[in-house]
Design a protein around this motif. Structure first.
Motif, PDB file in Angstrom:
ATOM      1  N   VAL A 214     -26.009  17.798   0.038  1.00  0.00           N
ATOM      2  CA  VAL A 214     -25.403  17.312   1.073  1.00  0.00           C
ATOM      3  C   VAL A 214     -24.498  16.270   1.001  1.00  0.00           C
ATOM      4  O   VAL A 214     -23.437  16.167   1.451  1.00  0.00           O
ATOM      5  N   ALA A 215     -24.593  15.403  -0.237  1.00  0.00           N
ATOM      6  CA  ALA A 215     -23.969  14.262  -0.323  1.00  0.00           C
ATOM      7  C   ALA A 215     -22.421  14.646  -1.031  1.00  0.00           C
ATOM      8  O   ALA A 215     -21.432  14.475  -0.540  1.00  0.00           O
ATOM      9  N   GLY A 216     -22.566  15.647  -1.877  1.00  0.00           N
ATOM     10  CA  GLY A 216     -21.328  16.470  -2.322  1.00  0.00           C
ATOM     11  C   GLY A 216     -20.470  17.093  -1.242  1.00  0.00           C
ATOM     12  O   GLY A 216     -19.140  16.714  -1.169  1.00  0.00           O
ATOM     13  N   ALA A 217     -21.134  17.823  -0.072  1.00  0.00           N
ATOM     14  CA  ALA A 217     -20.465  18.171   1.026  1.00  0.00           C
ATOM     15  C   ALA A 217     -19.844  17.299   1.797  1.00  0.00           C
ATOM     16  O   ALA A 217     -18.566  17.599   2.232  1.00  0.00           O
ATOM     17  N   LEU A 218     -20.455  16.145   2.270  1.00  0.00           N
ATOM     18  CA  LEU A 218     -19.824  14.995   2.905  1.00  0.00           C
ATOM     19  C   LEU A 218     -18.661  14.341   2.177  1.00  0.00           C
ATOM     20  O   LEU A 218     -17.491  14.154   2.855  1.00  0.00           O
ATOM     21  N   LEU A 219     -18.792  14.045   0.938  1.00  0.00           N
ATOM     22  CA  LEU A 219     -17.661  13.479   0.075  1.00  0.00           C
ATOM     23  C   LEU A 219     -16.463  14.360  -0.042  1.00  0.00           C
ATOM     24  O   LEU A 219     -15.281  13.961   0.264  1.00  0.00           O
ATOM     25  N   TRP A 220     -16.723  15.742  -0.475  1.00  0.00           N
ATOM     26  CA  TRP A 220     -15.567  16.733  -0.376  1.00  0.00           C
ATOM     27  C   TRP A 220     -15.119  16.815   0.940  1.00  0.00           C
ATOM     28  O   TRP A 220     -13.826  16.786   1.011  1.00  0.00           O
ATOM     29  N   GLY A 221     -15.631  17.030   2.062  1.00  0.00           N
ATOM     30  CA  GLY A 221     -15.299  17.279   3.488  1.00  0.00           C
ATOM     31  C   GLY A 221     -14.431  15.906   3.958  1.00  0.00           C
ATOM     32  O   GLY A 221     -13.188  16.218   4.464  1.00  0.00           O
ATOM     33  N   TYR A 222     -14.845  14.828   3.673  1.00  0.00           N
ATOM     34  CA  TYR A 222     -14.257  13.447   4.213  1.00  0.00           C
ATOM     35  C   TYR A 222     -13.019  13.108   3.649  1.00  0.00           C
ATOM     36  O   TYR A 222     -12.152  12.698   4.301  1.00  0.00           O
ATOM     37  N   GLY A 223     -13.272  13.260   2.152  1.00  0.00           N
ATOM     38  CA  GLY A 223     -12.128  13.066   1.278  1.00  0.00           C
ATOM     39  C   GLY A 223     -10.865  13.772   1.649  1.00  0.00           C
ATOM     40  O   GLY A 223      -9.884  13.415   1.607  1.00  0.00           O
ATOM     41  N   VAL A 224     -11.210  15.301   1.957  1.00  0.00           N
ATOM     42  CA  VAL A 224      -9.946  16.204   2.337  1.00  0.00           C
ATOM     43  C   VAL A 224      -9.474  15.570   3.765  1.00  0.00           C
ATOM     44  O   VAL A 224      -8.420  15.801   4.204  1.00  0.00           O
TER      45      VAL A 224
END
Length: 342
Positions: A214-224
């Motif tokens: 979940v943390a990876g998803a949020l970081l990838w998503g918000y980063g982009v």
């Protein structure tokens, strides 16, 4: 190639300024990207691939003020690539032909038409202002297909790594796809779905790592989405490294406290080797997890980005996402990544 001789600085600059307007309206694609678009356009007309794409510097010069000559055909192709109306053919050009008449560039549209969904399949026909404002969004059927693809990528990726006895996880490639293309919480939802499949197939040994995915998803998503970190390779490299470090920071306490530092994954071999030379087991767990996580997230992230870049060639809304532009109606909803047995 048709050129104008000494068209007059005012007219040449007017065309360059209009091209700059269109480029800003299109989300400021790089000159190399515009050159590739011109190449694809010309190849579709039957030009040989080796002669179709203009040099990046030639494209850049078309946007530069102070030019004394402009290639009318190149200007017309750039306008079409940037989403403007195709420039109609004109009478034979002479050195006295006004430049503004030769490349009668369209003003960026200020209206949003109700046919935007059709732009999913025909991006060159979409209104430029609509694209600039971020009105594009995927169709429900497209969202469903991407979510299924993301889930399959996660399940197949981890299963393949397990079968090949490779010490990486590859269970978050689909997570990255969903988080980048649809949004961080879609990525988080795919994580939950992937974990459900993982538990059904292998038991609950990896369920404790759901927060990692979940943390990876949020970081990838918000980063982009917020910082446009997919707009260049270097930025996306930094984002994927940040995902790797974050996942390690969450994963190490789980591995150390719940599994006494060792899991059934092949990465435990590296942990065992490091434990013989490091004074604390937790240090061995951290180093081994970080090494594997960096490799894993870089591979997952760039596979996802390459796949989405390919799809974005015919998806205006996806190009918007990769440039970090948010649609007015983009609601963040559940969906992403898949945890694994680390």
């Amino acid at each position: 190639m048709q050129e104008l001789g000494r068209p007059g600085t005012g007219q040449a600059d007017a065309v360059a300024l209009r091209l700059q307007e269109l480029r800003r309206a299109a989300g400021e694609p790089s000159y190399a990207e515009i050159a590739r678009g011109v190449g694809r356009l010309r190849e579709a007309r039957g030009v040989a691939p080796e002669a179709a794409m203009p040099p990046r510097t030639t494209v850049y010069d078309a946007f530069r003020l102070g030019r004394r000559r402009l290639d009318r055909d190149l200007v017309a192709d750039i306008v079409e690539v940037l989403g403007g109306d195709p420039v109609p053919a004109v009478a034979p050009i002479t050195p006295t032909t006004p430049l503004a008449a030769v490349a009668s560039l369209p003003e960026p549209s200020t209206e949003v038409t109700p046919t935007q969904d059709a732009a999913d399949e025909t991006p060159d026909a979409e209104p430029v202002a609509a694209r600039a404002a971020g009105f594009h969004r995927p169709r429900p059927a497209t969202v469903a297909k991407l979510l299924v693809l993301a889930l399959v990528l996660n399940v197949v990726g981890q299963s393949l790594m397990t079968d090949l006895d490779l010490p990486i996880w590859q269970d978050m490639t689909g997570t990255a796809v969903a988080a980048i293309a649809l949004g961080p919480w879609w990525g988080a939802g795919v994580a939950v779905a992937s974990m459900a499949v993982d538990v059904a197939l292998f038991g609950d040994t990896g369920f404790a790592y759901l927060p990692v995915a979940v943390a990876g998803a949020l970081l990838w998503g918000y980063g982009v989405r917020w910082w446009a970190l997919a707009r260049s390779t270097v930025r996306f490299l930094g984002l994927s490294l940040a995902v790797a470090v974050t996942c390690t920071a969450i994963s190490v306490p789980i591995t150390y406290l719940k599994y006494d530092g060792f899991t059934l994954h092949d990465s435990a071999r590296l942990t065992q080797s490091l434990a013989e030379s490091l004074p604390w087991l937790v240090a061995a767990v951290f180093v081994s997890n970080l090494v594997v996580s960096v490799v894993d997230k870089l591979v997952s992230g760039f596979i996802a980005l390459a796949l989405l870049e390919t799809l974005s060639m015919r998806r205006a809304w996806l190009r918007d996402r990769l440039r970090g532009r948010r649609s007015r109606s983009s609601a963040l909803s559940p969906g992403s990544a898949r945890a694994s047995r680390r």
